[in-house]
Design an enzyme around this catalytic site. Structure first.
Site, mmCIF file in Angstrom:
data_model
loop_
_atom_site.group_PDB
_atom_site.id
_atom_site.type_symbol
_atom_site.label_atom_id
_atom_site.label_comp_id
_atom_site.label_asym_id
_atom_site.label_seq_id
_atom_site.Cartn_x
_atom_site.Cartn_y
_atom_site.Cartn_z
ATOM 1 N N HIS A 4 35.557 45.310 35.327
ATOM 2 C CA HIS A 4 34.572 46.097 35.595
ATOM 3 C C HIS A 4 34.956 47.484 35.508
ATOM 4 O O HIS A 4 35.990 47.828 35.923
ATOM 5 C CB HIS A 4 33.902 45.647 36.810
ATOM 6 C CG HIS A 4 32.651 46.278 36.973
ATOM 7 N ND1 HIS A 4 32.054 47.622 37.344
ATOM 8 C CD2 HIS A 4 31.270 45.729 36.660
ATOM 9 C CE1 HIS A 4 31.020 47.766 37.515
ATOM 10 N NE2 HIS A 4 30.240 46.451 36.980
ATOM 11 N N ASP A 52 29.086 38.355 35.906
ATOM 12 C CA ASP A 52 28.678 37.525 34.835
ATOM 13 C C ASP A 52 29.490 36.093 34.790
ATOM 14 O O ASP A 52 29.206 35.149 34.018
ATOM 15 C CB ASP A 52 28.568 38.158 33.415
ATOM 16 C CG ASP A 52 27.497 39.198 33.455
ATOM 17 O OD1 ASP A 52 26.757 38.867 33.836
ATOM 18 O OD2 ASP A 52 27.866 40.189 33.058
HETATM 19 N N1 ACO Z 1 39.924 40.783 29.293
HETATM 20 C C1 ACO Z 1 41.344 41.260 29.104
HETATM 21 N N2 ACO Z 1 41.781 42.548 29.084
HETATM 22 C C2 ACO Z 1 40.820 43.405 29.645
HETATM 23 C C3 ACO Z 1 39.285 42.774 29.978
HETATM 24 C C4 ACO Z 1 39.344 41.642 29.746
HETATM 25 N N3 ACO Z 1 38.122 41.101 30.322
HETATM 26 N N4 ACO Z 1 38.908 43.838 30.649
HETATM 27 C C5 ACO Z 1 39.679 44.962 30.624
HETATM 28 N N5 ACO Z 1 40.907 44.612 30.064
HETATM 29 C C6 ACO Z 1 42.030 45.471 29.791
HETATM 30 C C7 ACO Z 1 41.715 46.502 28.734
HETATM 31 O O1 ACO Z 1 42.251 46.004 27.473
HETATM 32 C C8 ACO Z 1 42.773 47.612 29.084
HETATM 33 O O2 ACO Z 1 43.891 47.602 29.048
HETATM 34 P P1 ACO Z 1 45.261 48.475 28.511
HETATM 35 O O3 ACO Z 1 45.180 49.283 29.620
HETATM 36 O O4 ACO Z 1 46.160 47.622 28.084
HETATM 37 O O5 ACO Z 1 44.730 49.172 27.128
HETATM 38 C C9 ACO Z 1 42.318 47.687 30.663
HETATM 39 O O6 ACO Z 1 42.080 46.259 30.955
HETATM 40 C C10 ACO Z 1 41.390 48.586 31.103
HETATM 41 O O7 ACO Z 1 40.086 48.068 30.332
HETATM 42 P P2 ACO Z 1 39.096 48.819 29.641
HETATM 43 O O8 ACO Z 1 38.559 48.462 28.535
HETATM 44 O O9 ACO Z 1 39.706 50.575 29.472
HETATM 45 O O10 ACO Z 1 38.059 49.461 30.913
HETATM 46 P P3 ACO Z 1 36.467 49.678 30.901
HETATM 47 O O11 ACO Z 1 36.335 50.057 32.150
HETATM 48 O O12 ACO Z 1 36.356 50.511 29.536
HETATM 49 O O13 ACO Z 1 35.682 48.314 30.379
HETATM 50 C C11 ACO Z 1 34.526 46.085 30.722
HETATM 51 C C12 ACO Z 1 35.091 47.368 31.559
HETATM 52 C C13 ACO Z 1 33.752 46.565 29.202
HETATM 53 C C14 ACO Z 1 33.668 45.543 31.791
HETATM 54 C C15 ACO Z 1 35.645 45.229 30.236
HETATM 55 O O14 ACO Z 1 36.411 45.100 31.577
HETATM 56 C C16 ACO Z 1 35.375 44.226 29.359
HETATM 57 O O15 ACO Z 1 35.487 44.290 28.107
HETATM 58 N N6 ACO Z 1 35.285 43.059 30.182
HETATM 59 C C17 ACO Z 1 34.601 41.865 29.412
HETATM 60 C C18 ACO Z 1 33.173 41.985 29.376
HETATM 61 C C19 ACO Z 1 32.496 41.738 30.462
HETATM 62 O O16 ACO Z 1 32.449 40.789 31.211
HETATM 63 N N7 ACO Z 1 31.497 42.649 30.573
HETATM 64 C C20 ACO Z 1 30.547 42.601 31.789
HETATM 65 C C21 ACO Z 1 30.791 43.759 32.830
HETATM 66 S S1 ACO Z 1 29.754 43.488 34.256
HETATM 67 C C22 ACO Z 1 28.065 43.963 33.651
HETATM 68 O O17 ACO Z 1 28.149 45.014 32.716
HETATM 69 C C23 ACO Z 1 27.182 43.348 34.034
#
Ligand code: ACO
Length: 429
Positions: free
Chosen positions: A306, A363
């Site tokens: 998140h 979720d």
């Molecule tokens: N699985 C694997 N790796 C992940 C995940 C994941 N679900 N989420 C984040 N990471 C990693 C990223 O690859 C990144 O790694 P790095 O530092 O080596 O590059 C690090 O964790 C930080 O992630 P970001 O993408 O920079 O974080 P951001 O805040 O931009 O994204 C998000 C947040 C979009 C929710 C992300 O965690 C994600 O894609 N999760 C999966 C989709 C999801 O569940 N979305 C629902 C969110 S809740 C809602 O909107 C209601």
């Protein structure tokens, strides 16, 4: 709100900007005068560090896992309230007393029907149309049938809010009925908000649906947990689109489209797809955890991570408990729940997820509840939209009531070609 300042130096020259402090200790450097004073803008792709507004609707502390609507803990609201009460709370800033609640319920009953002409719309979507696209189109179209907002958008906001909150469940249920080719079931005023929705979804002329209080309670809780979440992608979209002066219906329609994305509300559907894929692949956890950690692989663990929470998403914790409860009551044994728990356990003990503070979000378990109560996975994000609607409306209303609101218009740092001479077509290589 302002009592401290930020001092900084650009090219050897020092500047001072005020710091705005929120009621729970949030601090934001007010950069209103930045461009004028320094000639610089801020650059913050993804808005990780940028506050777009002040707001008194929802408070969130991502480090401590705290979420409150209008000051009330999400845990209390989810346990003790009806969704309709929470919708009122978000819209009006206070919990309703009995007569206020009665009045609000009356409005929701009054507005539950759709204009009959709108029913023809459903006939013209292809059978496999996404319910999210149908929802967005129908909500946008409401403006043509109920144009009471045209003159003064705030004068009739309570009516429009109730109309929208009531009609969205009718639209959602009708789009489902159309997709399965069943006759439409009209709303009934003797049923609660959630009971009505379930009945419109599942009642059939050949097999009447019994509205079970446990199912109503589970749905009620899910909708409350989704009702607002401050400046997330869809809410920021609603505010941004609304800041151009467009009507509420069009702004909400834009928010629905933002919510659709798998990185946002679409994650609830993506989680179930992911769990089914892993299940069909002999529960090969290792393979999918490795894929999720691989930077060159677009696969991510849906329902994990998140932008704001650096610890457990408090909504996820409540949903996980609710998930066990409803499955037990309905005597449903879902292998995907066991699989989800195992996946969670593996991820929470994996250095990759630990070091990045990646925890299950709202979720991760919600889809298993929806599945248990019979809602198909392509409707999951629609369910999210139903829950989020009062939050979107409240945020839109707050934005429009704020006399300092300006059209949302970010800047950029241009990195393209510098000025160059035009080349006519016959001279281009
Ligand atoms: N699985 C694997 N790796 C992940 C995940 C994941 N679900 N989420 C984040 N990471 C990693 C990223 O690859 C990144 O790694 P790095 O530092 O080596 O590059 C690090 O964790 C930080 O992630 P970001 O993408 O920079 O974080 P951001 O805040 O931009 O994204 C998000 C947040 C979009 C929710 C992300 O965690 C994600 O894609 N999760 C999966 C989709 C999801 O569940 N979305 C629902 C969110 S809740 C809602 O909107 C209601």
């Amino acid at each position: 709100m302002t009592n401290t300042t930020a001092e900084f130096i650009i090219d050897g020259k020092s500047y001072t900007l005020p710091i705005i402090e929120g009621s729970e200790g949030d601090r934001g450097i007010d950069i209103n005068g930045l461009l004028q004073q320094t000639g610089c803008i801020t650059l913050d792709p993804g808005f990780k560090n940028t506050g777009s507004c002040t707001s008194s609707i929802t408070y969130l502390d991502g480090n401590k896992g705290i979420l409150r609507y209008r000051g009330y803990a999400i845990e209390d609201l989810a346990e003790k309230c009806q969704f309709v009460e929470v919708a009122y709370l978000l819209l009006h800033g206070k919990l309703p007393n009995e007569s206020e609640l009665e009045h609000f319920r009356g409005l929701l009953e009054r507005f539950a029907l759709l204009h009959e002409d709108m029913l023809h719309f459903f006939d013209h979507f292809p059978p496999n149309a996404s319910p999210m696209s149908i929802l967005s189109v129908m909500v946008n179209a409401l403006h043509n049938y109920y144009p009471e907002m045209s003159d003064d958008p705030l004068e009739n906001i309570d009516i429009t809010a109730a109309r929208l909150i009531s009609k969205i469940r009718t639209i959602a249920a009708f789009s489902y009925k159309k997709s399965v080719g069943h006759p439409l079931v009209y709303p009934r005023n003797d049923l609660s908000y959630c009971g009505n929705f379930l009945n419109m979804m599942f009642d059939k002329p050949v097999r009447p649906y019994t509205v079970r209080p446990e199912v109503v309670a589970a749905l009620n809780k899910l909708l409350i947990l989704h009702a607002d979440h401050e400046q997330n992608c869809s809410t920021a979209t609603v505010r941004m689109v609304g800041s151009a002066g467009v009507n509420l219906y069009a702004s909400i329609s834009a928010g629905i489209n933002a919510l659709w994305g798998p990185l946002h509300g679409g994650a609830n559907e993506a989680v179930l797809d992911m769990l089914e894929t892993i299940y069909a692949d002999d529960c090969n956890f290792e393979k999918y955890i490795t894929k999720a950690k691989d930077r060159d692989d677009p696969f991510r663990l849906s329902g994990f991570g998140h932008r704001v929470y650096r610890t457990f998403d408090p909504r996820g914790t409540i949903i996980k408990t609710a998930c066990h409860e409803i499955l037990e009551v309905l005597e449903v044994s879902d292998p995907l729940l066991d699989l989800a728990q195992k996946l969670e356990e593996i991820a929470l003990n994996d250095e990759y997820f630990i070091s990045r503070n990646l925890y299950p979000n709202v979720d991760f378990y919600s889809g298993i509840i929806y599945r248990a109560i019979g809602i198909p996975s392509n409707m999951f994000t629609v369910m999210f939209a139903l829950g989020r609607l009062p939050g979107w409306i409240s945020q839109w209303k707050e934005m429009r009531e704020d006399t300092t609101t300006k059209i949302g218009r970010p800047r950029q740092v241009y990195i393209g070609e510098p000025a160059r001479d035009f080349v006519s077509l016959d001279q281009r290589s």
